[in-house]
Motif scaffolding. Structure first.
Motif, mmCIF file in Angstrom:
data_model
loop_
_atom_site.group_PDB
_atom_site.id
_atom_site.type_symbol
_atom_site.label_atom_id
_atom_site.label_comp_id
_atom_site.label_asym_id
_atom_site.label_seq_id
_atom_site.Cartn_x
_atom_site.Cartn_y
_atom_site.Cartn_z
ATOM 1 N N GLN A 403 47.620 34.848 47.226
ATOM 2 C CA GLN A 403 46.211 35.081 46.982
ATOM 3 C C GLN A 403 45.391 33.856 47.345
ATOM 4 O O GLN A 403 45.922 32.751 47.465
ATOM 5 C CB GLN A 403 45.987 35.423 45.503
ATOM 6 N N TYR A 427 42.713 39.994 45.306
ATOM 7 C CA TYR A 427 41.264 40.183 45.339
ATOM 8 C C TYR A 427 40.547 39.000 45.991
ATOM 9 O O TYR A 427 41.060 37.874 46.030
ATOM 10 C CB TYR A 427 40.714 40.340 43.914
ATOM 11 N N ARG A 429 37.985 36.799 44.875
ATOM 12 C CA ARG A 429 37.508 36.535 43.522
ATOM 13 C C ARG A 429 36.062 36.026 43.535
ATOM 14 O O ARG A 429 35.618 35.377 44.486
ATOM 15 C CB ARG A 429 38.430 35.540 42.830
ATOM 16 N N THR A 449 42.693 43.426 48.682
ATOM 17 C CA THR A 449 42.347 44.668 47.975
ATOM 18 C C THR A 449 41.159 44.406 47.052
ATOM 19 O O THR A 449 40.655 43.290 46.945
ATOM 20 C CB THR A 449 43.544 45.177 47.160
ATOM 21 N N GLY A 450 40.732 45.469 46.390
ATOM 22 C CA GLY A 450 39.598 45.346 45.482
ATOM 23 C C GLY A 450 38.281 45.458 46.221
ATOM 24 O O GLY A 450 38.225 45.884 47.376
ATOM 25 N N SER A 451 37.219 45.053 45.585
ATOM 26 C CA SER A 451 35.877 45.145 46.176
ATOM 27 C C SER A 451 35.418 43.781 46.667
ATOM 28 O O SER A 451 36.022 42.751 46.351
ATOM 29 C CB SER A 451 34.889 45.693 45.142
ATOM 30 N N LEU A 472 40.256 46.900 51.326
ATOM 31 C CA LEU A 472 39.194 46.792 50.332
ATOM 32 C C LEU A 472 38.620 48.162 50.002
ATOM 33 O O LEU A 472 38.764 49.122 50.768
ATOM 34 C CB LEU A 472 38.102 45.862 50.845
#
Length: 576
Positions: A403, A427, A429, A449-451, A472
Motif C-alpha cells: 500500500q 486504498y 488514503r 481499490t476503494g474511492s 477503484l
C-alpha cells in the motif's frame, strides 16, 4: 609641467566624452557588414543604424569606445519535439522566427577588442567555422552553440588563450514521443530513450583535441553533439582536456565517445565540479577513484554501456546513471554508506532488483529520485517519509507492491509523485491530502481499490491527476471536479462513476483543463453543457459511457480541441 598635465587631462576627457554613445568607424563598419549578410525576420537588429553603435542592441563598449561585447543569442529558439510519427515538429508558441540567418562576414573579426561573443541558436546555414575567429585573442567568453555550423575543428580556437568559457554544442535534447504508444486498453510500455532524444543543429567534429592544449584558462567547456568518434580511438585522447587544470564544468554528451572511462586523465582536475559524458558508448565500470575528485558535485554517465556497480562517491550532489542496462545497482549496499550531500539520483533502466531499503532515508538531502524500469520489488518503506526535502519521486514500471504508506503525508516538500504500472494495492488514503505542495499525482495501471478521496481535488497546487486502470469505485461529482485547479485529469477504466450534477449550477470559469479522460466512467445523460466553456481543452475522452442525446454543435467550436473520443455511447441525430 603643470600646464602639460592639465592639457593631458583635458585632452583625455575630451577624447573619452567624444566617444560616449559612439564607436570607432572601423568597428561600426564591421558590424554593419556583418548585418548586411544576415536575414533578420524579427527585426532584432533594427537599432543597428546611425553612428552610435555602442547603444545598439546586443553591443557594449568599453569606456574608450571599443566594442567589447556582442550578444546576439537567439532570445526565443524554436522549441521542437519528435512526435509519434517520428517527425520533428514545433512545440513553441512563437509566431515569429527570431533566429538570424546567413554567414559571418570576415570583417567582423577585426573587432579585436571583443571579450564576449554569443551567436548561439541562430542559423549560419552549415557554413564553416570562420578561421578569422583566431584574431579575437581577448575573448574570455565564446558561445557558438546550436548555430548550424558544419566543420572539422582543428586550429580555429587554439589562439584564444584568454578564454574562460567555450560552448560549441551542436545538438540539443528535445521531447521524443516516437516510441510511446497511447492506448487506453493496452498496457503502457516504458522504453529506454522514449522521452528525450538529441537532434542536431549543425555538425562539428574533431579528429583530436590537441587544439585545447593552449587554452589553460578555460573553466567551462561544453561540446555536446560534437563528433569525437575519431579522437576517442586514441587511448590518450583526453590528455589535452586533462591539461585544463582550471576546468569547473566539462560536458561531452552525445559525442560518440567509445571505450573506457579514462580515470587516470580525469584525476588531473583539481577544480572540476560538473562532469557530463552521457549518451556515449562508454563500456567500463565507474572507477572507485572518482572519489578522489573531491570538488566533483555532479556526475552524469547516463545512456552508455557501463556495467558493474556504483562506487561510494560521498562528495556528489547529483548522480545520473540511467539507461545503462548492464549496470547492477544494489541499493542496500549503496546506501549502507553515507551520501549526505546527494540531492539528485536518476538510475532508471538499470538493473536494481531487490527492494527500496529503509537506509535510503539516510540521504536526507535528497530532492529528486527517479528509478523507472528497474525491477524494484517489495513495498515502499515507511522510512522514506524522513526525506523531508524530497520534491520528485518517480518509480514507474517496477514491481512495487503493498500500500501507499500512510506516513507519506510527512513528505511536506513533495511536488511530483509518479508510480505508474506497479502492483500497488489498497486504498488511496485521505492522508495524501496533507501534502499541500503536491502538483502531479499519477498512480495509473495499479491495483488500487476503494474511492478517490474528494479532498485530493481540493489540493491547492494539484494540476495533474491520473488514477486510470485501477480497481477503484464510488461516485465523483462533476461539481467537485469543476471546483478544482486541475489541468489534466484521467479517471478512466475503473469502477468509478462520474456524476453530472452541474446542470443547474453556476459555471466556474477558473476550471480550464487541457485533458479530461472519463472512459468507462458510467456517465449518463447529455454531454455536460459547461464543457462548452473549456476553451483550453485539447483532449476529451468520453468513450464507453451511457451518454445520450445529440452531440452538441459547440463541441466542434472549442478552439483548442484536437482529440475527441465519443465512441461506444448512445448518441443520436446527425453531425453537421
Amino acid at each position: 609641467m603643470w600646464l602639460k598635465k592639465v592639457f593631458l587631462i583635458f585632452a583625455t576627457l575630451f577624447y573619452r566624452f567624444s566617444l560616449v554613445g559612439g564607436c570607432y568607424d572601423g568597428e561600426r563598419a564591421a558590424l554593419m557588414s556583418f548585418k548586411s549578410l544576415l536575414t533578420d525576420p524579427s527585426n532584432r537588429l533594427s537599432s543597428w543604424k546611425g553612428e552610435h553603435c555602442c547603444s545598439w542592441k546586443g553591443i557594449k563598449c568599453s569606456s574608450s569606445g571599443r566594442v567589447v561585447l556582442v550578444n546576439l543569442r537567439n532570445p526565443h529558439p524554436d522549441e521542437v519535439m519528435i512526435n509519434v510519427n517520428k517527425e520533428v515538429v514545433s512545440n513553441s508558441n512563437n509566431t515569429s522566427d527570431f533566429s538570424l540567418k546567413g554567414t559571418v562576414y570576415q570583417l567582423f573579426f577585426t573587432l579585436d577588442h571583443i571579450q564576449y561573443l554569443d551567436l548561439s541558436f541562430n542559423n549560419f546555414v552549415f557554413s564553416k567555422l570562420p578561421v578569422e575567429i583566431s584574431n579575437l585573442t581577448k575573448l574570455t567568453y565564446l558561445n557558438l552553440s546550436n548555430a548550424m555550423f558544419q566543420d572539422s575543428i582543428s586550429t580555429q580556437f587554439s589562439n584564444l588563450t584568454s578564454l574562460r568559457s567555450l560552448d560549441l554544442s551542436c545538438a540539443n535534447l528535445v521531447p521524443d514521443l516516437s516510441s510511446v504508444s497511447v492506448s487506453l486498453t493496452l498496457q503502457l510500455k516504458l522504453d529506454v530513450g522514449s522521452f528525450l532524444s538529441f537532434i542536431s543543429y549543425g555538425y562539428l567534429s574533431s579528429p583530436n583535441l590537441r587544439w585545447l592544449e593552449g587554452l589553460r584558462h578555460l573553466r567551462y567547456l561544453v561540446m555536446t553533439g560534437v563528433d569525437l568518434s575519431k579522437a576517442s580511438e586514441s587511448f590518450q585522447w583526453a590528455e589535452p582536456v586533462s591539461s585544463l587544470s582550471n576546468l569547473i564544468l566539462l560536458r561531452l554528451s552525445n559525442c560518440n565517445i567509445s571505450g573506457r572511462i579514462l580515470i587516470g586523465q580525469l584525476l588531473n582536475f583539481t577544480s572540476l565540479s560538473v562532469l557530463d559524458t552521457s549518451s556515449n558508448i562508454l563500456t567500463s565500470t565507474i572507477p572507485d577513484m572518482l572519489s578522489n575528485l573531491t570538488t566533483l558535485s555532479a556526475l552524469d554517465f547516463s545512456v552508455n554501456d557501463l556495467d558493474g556497480h556504483i562506487p561510494h562517491l560521498p562528495q556528489l550532489e547529483q548522480l545520473y546513471v540511467s539507461s545503462n542496462p548492464a549496470m547492477t545497482i544494489n541499493l542496500v549496499s549503496m546506501f549502507s554508506a553515507s551520501w549526505s550531500k546527494l540531492k539528485f539520483l536518476h538510475i532508471s533502466f538499470s538493473h536494481v532488483g531487490g527492494t527500496l531499503p529503509p537506509s535510503l532515508s539516510n540521504s536526507t538531502s535528497l530532492t529528486f529520485f527517479q528509478a523507472d524500469g528497474c525491477s524494484i520489488q517489495g513495498s515502499i518503506p515507511s522510512s522514506v517519509t524522513k526525506l523531508k526535502k524530497l520534491r520528485i519521486l518517480v518509480l514507474n514500471d517496477n514491481n512495487i507492491t503493498g500500500q501507499l504508506p500512510v506516513s507519506m503525508s510527512s513528505l511536506i516538500s513533495l511536488q511530483y509523485l509518479s508510480l505508474i504500472q506497479n502492483g500497488l494495492r489498497g486504498y488511496i488514503r485521505t492522508s495524501i491530502c496533507q501534502i499541500l505542495s503536491l502538483d502531479y499525482l499519477n498512480v495509473q495501471w495499479n491495483e488500487l481499490t476503494g474511492s478517490v478521496p474528494s479532498c485530493i481535488l481540493q489540493l491547492p497546487k494539484l494540476s495533474y491527476l491520473s488514477v486510470q486502470n485501477n480497481n477503484l469505485n464510488g461516485n465523483m461529482p462533476l461539481s467537485l471536479i469543476q471546483k478544482s485547479k486541475l489541468g489534466m485529469l484521467s479517471f478512466g477504466i475503473n469502477g468509478l462513476s462520474v456524476e453530472n450534477d452541474v446542470q443547474h449550477q453556476p459555471i466556474l470559469q477558473t476550471f480550464q483543463p487541457t485533458l479530461l479522460e472519463f472512459t468507462s466512467c458510467k456517465m449518463r445523460g447529455e454531454i455536460p453543457e459547461f464543457f462548452s466553456n473549456l476553451t483550453s481543452l485539447v483532449i476529451l475522452l468520453l468513450a464507453n459511457n451511457s451518454l445520450s442525446g445529440a452531440i452538441p454543435y459547440w463541441l466542434f467550436n472549442l478552439p483548442a480541441l484536437s482529440i475527441l473520443d465519443l465512441s461506444m455511447n448512445n448518441f443520436e441525430g446527425v453531425i453537421l
